[in-house]
Motif scaffolding. Structure first.
Motif, PDB file in Angstrom:
ATOM      1  N   CYS A  79       5.684   8.780   1.554  1.00  0.00           N
ATOM      2  CA  CYS A  79       5.183   7.400   1.493  1.00  0.00           C
ATOM      3  C   CYS A  79       6.307   6.443   1.098  1.00  0.00           C
ATOM      4  O   CYS A  79       6.416   5.346   1.650  1.00  0.00           O
ATOM      5  N   PHE A  80       7.129   6.835   0.114  1.00  0.00           N
ATOM      6  CA  PHE A  80       8.244   5.992  -0.278  1.00  0.00           C
ATOM      7  C   PHE A  80       9.274   5.866   0.846  1.00  0.00           C
ATOM      8  O   PHE A  80       9.938   4.839   0.980  1.00  0.00           O
ATOM      9  N   GLY A  81       9.406   6.888   1.653  1.00  0.00           N
ATOM     10  CA  GLY A  81      10.333   6.848   2.777  1.00  0.00           C
ATOM     11  C   GLY A  81       9.870   5.912   3.887  1.00  0.00           C
ATOM     12  O   GLY A  81      10.665   5.479   4.725  1.00  0.00           O
ATOM     13  N   ARG A  82       8.583   5.595   3.925  1.00  0.00           N
ATOM     14  CA  ARG A  82       8.042   4.706   4.952  1.00  0.00           C
ATOM     15  C   ARG A  82       8.266   3.244   4.649  1.00  0.00           C
ATOM     16  O   ARG A  82       7.968   2.372   5.457  1.00  0.00           O
ATOM     17  N   ILE A  83       8.783   2.936   3.443  1.00  0.00           N
ATOM     18  CA  ILE A  83       8.969   1.540   3.029  1.00  0.00           C
ATOM     19  C   ILE A  83      10.126   0.921   3.776  1.00  0.00           C
ATOM     20  O   ILE A  83      11.122   1.453   4.010  1.00  0.00           O
ATOM     21  N   PRO A  88       0.806  -1.224   0.000  1.00  0.00           N
ATOM     22  CA  PRO A  88       0.000   0.000   0.000  1.00  0.00           C
ATOM     23  C   PRO A  88       0.839   1.273   0.000  1.00  0.00           C
ATOM     24  O   PRO A  88       0.448   2.272  -0.609  1.00  0.00           O
ATOM     25  N   ALA A  89       1.982   1.256   0.650  1.00  0.00           N
ATOM     26  CA  ALA A  89       2.843   2.437   0.677  1.00  0.00           C
ATOM     27  C   ALA A  89       3.416   2.709  -0.711  1.00  0.00           C
ATOM     28  O   ALA A  89       3.521   3.872  -1.132  1.00  0.00           O
ATOM     29  N   ILE A  90       3.773   1.670  -1.432  1.00  0.00           N
ATOM     30  CA  ILE A  90       4.293   1.836  -2.790  1.00  0.00           C
ATOM     31  C   ILE A  90       3.197   2.385  -3.702  1.00  0.00           C
ATOM     32  O   ILE A  90       3.429   3.310  -4.484  1.00  0.00           O
ATOM     33  N   PHE A  91       1.995   1.819  -3.601  1.00  0.00           N
ATOM     34  CA  PHE A  91       0.890   2.292  -4.431  1.00  0.00           C
ATOM     35  C   PHE A  91       0.546   3.743  -4.122  1.00  0.00           C
ATOM     36  O   PHE A  91       0.396   4.562  -5.035  1.00  0.00           O
ATOM     37  N   ALA A  92       0.425   4.075  -2.848  1.00  0.00           N
ATOM     38  CA  ALA A  92       0.075   5.447  -2.468  1.00  0.00           C
ATOM     39  C   ALA A  92       1.177   6.418  -2.871  1.00  0.00           C
ATOM     40  O   ALA A  92       0.901   7.508  -3.387  1.00  0.00           O
ATOM     41  N   ALA A  94       3.347   6.109  -5.306  1.00  0.00           N
ATOM     42  CA  ALA A  94       3.345   6.262  -6.755  1.00  0.00           C
ATOM     43  C   ALA A  94       2.182   7.140  -7.216  1.00  0.00           C
ATOM     44  O   ALA A  94       2.349   8.007  -8.080  1.00  0.00           O
ATOM     45  N   ALA A  95       1.006   6.935  -6.627  1.00  0.00           N
ATOM     46  CA  ALA A  95      -0.161   7.727  -7.020  1.00  0.00           C
ATOM     47  C   ALA A  95       0.039   9.196  -6.668  1.00  0.00           C
ATOM     48  O   ALA A  95      -0.236  10.082  -7.489  1.00  0.00           O
ATOM     49  N   PHE A  96       0.502   9.472  -5.455  1.00  0.00           N
ATOM     50  CA  PHE A  96       0.722  10.856  -5.043  1.00  0.00           C
ATOM     51  C   PHE A  96       1.805  11.522  -5.884  1.00  0.00           C
ATOM     52  O   PHE A  96       1.653  12.671  -6.321  1.00  0.00           O
ATOM     53  N   ALA A  97       2.904  10.816  -6.112  1.00  0.00           N
ATOM     54  CA  ALA A  97       4.012  11.393  -6.871  1.00  0.00           C
ATOM     55  C   ALA A  97       3.614  11.646  -8.328  1.00  0.00           C
ATOM     56  O   ALA A  97       3.944  12.696  -8.890  1.00  0.00           O
ATOM     57  N   LEU A  98       2.913  10.707  -8.941  1.00  0.00           N
ATOM     58  CA  LEU A  98       2.488  10.902 -10.325  1.00  0.00           C
ATOM     59  C   LEU A  98       1.494  12.049 -10.455  1.00  0.00           C
ATOM     60  O   LEU A  98       1.587  12.868 -11.384  1.00  0.00           O
TER      61      LEU A  98
END
Length: 65
Positions: free
Chosen positions: A61-65, A5-9, A11-15
């Protein structure tokens, strides 16, 4: 499993943030209105701040991975 979910969120926010900044920049370069019925300075500022906010949220979000 928890990073999905963190990767999806992220990616969605960044895009979305990057696309909004690109679109705003293209509209400003062509001297076209960013939002109809709103002053140009207000619409450019709000769109830019929103785009940057979404990019920061995606990086967070990517930093939380």
């Amino acid at each position: 499993m928890e990073s999905g979910p963190a990767i999806f969120a992220g990616a969605a926010f960044a895009l979305f943030g990057a696309a909004l900044l690109l679109w705003t920049g293209a509209r400003v370069m062509h001297r076209a209105p960013v939002a109809h019925g709103v002053s140009p300075a207000t619409s450019i500022t709000l769109a830019t701040l929103t785009g940057v906010s979404f990019l920061v949220l995606g990086v967070w979000c990517f930093g939380r991975i």
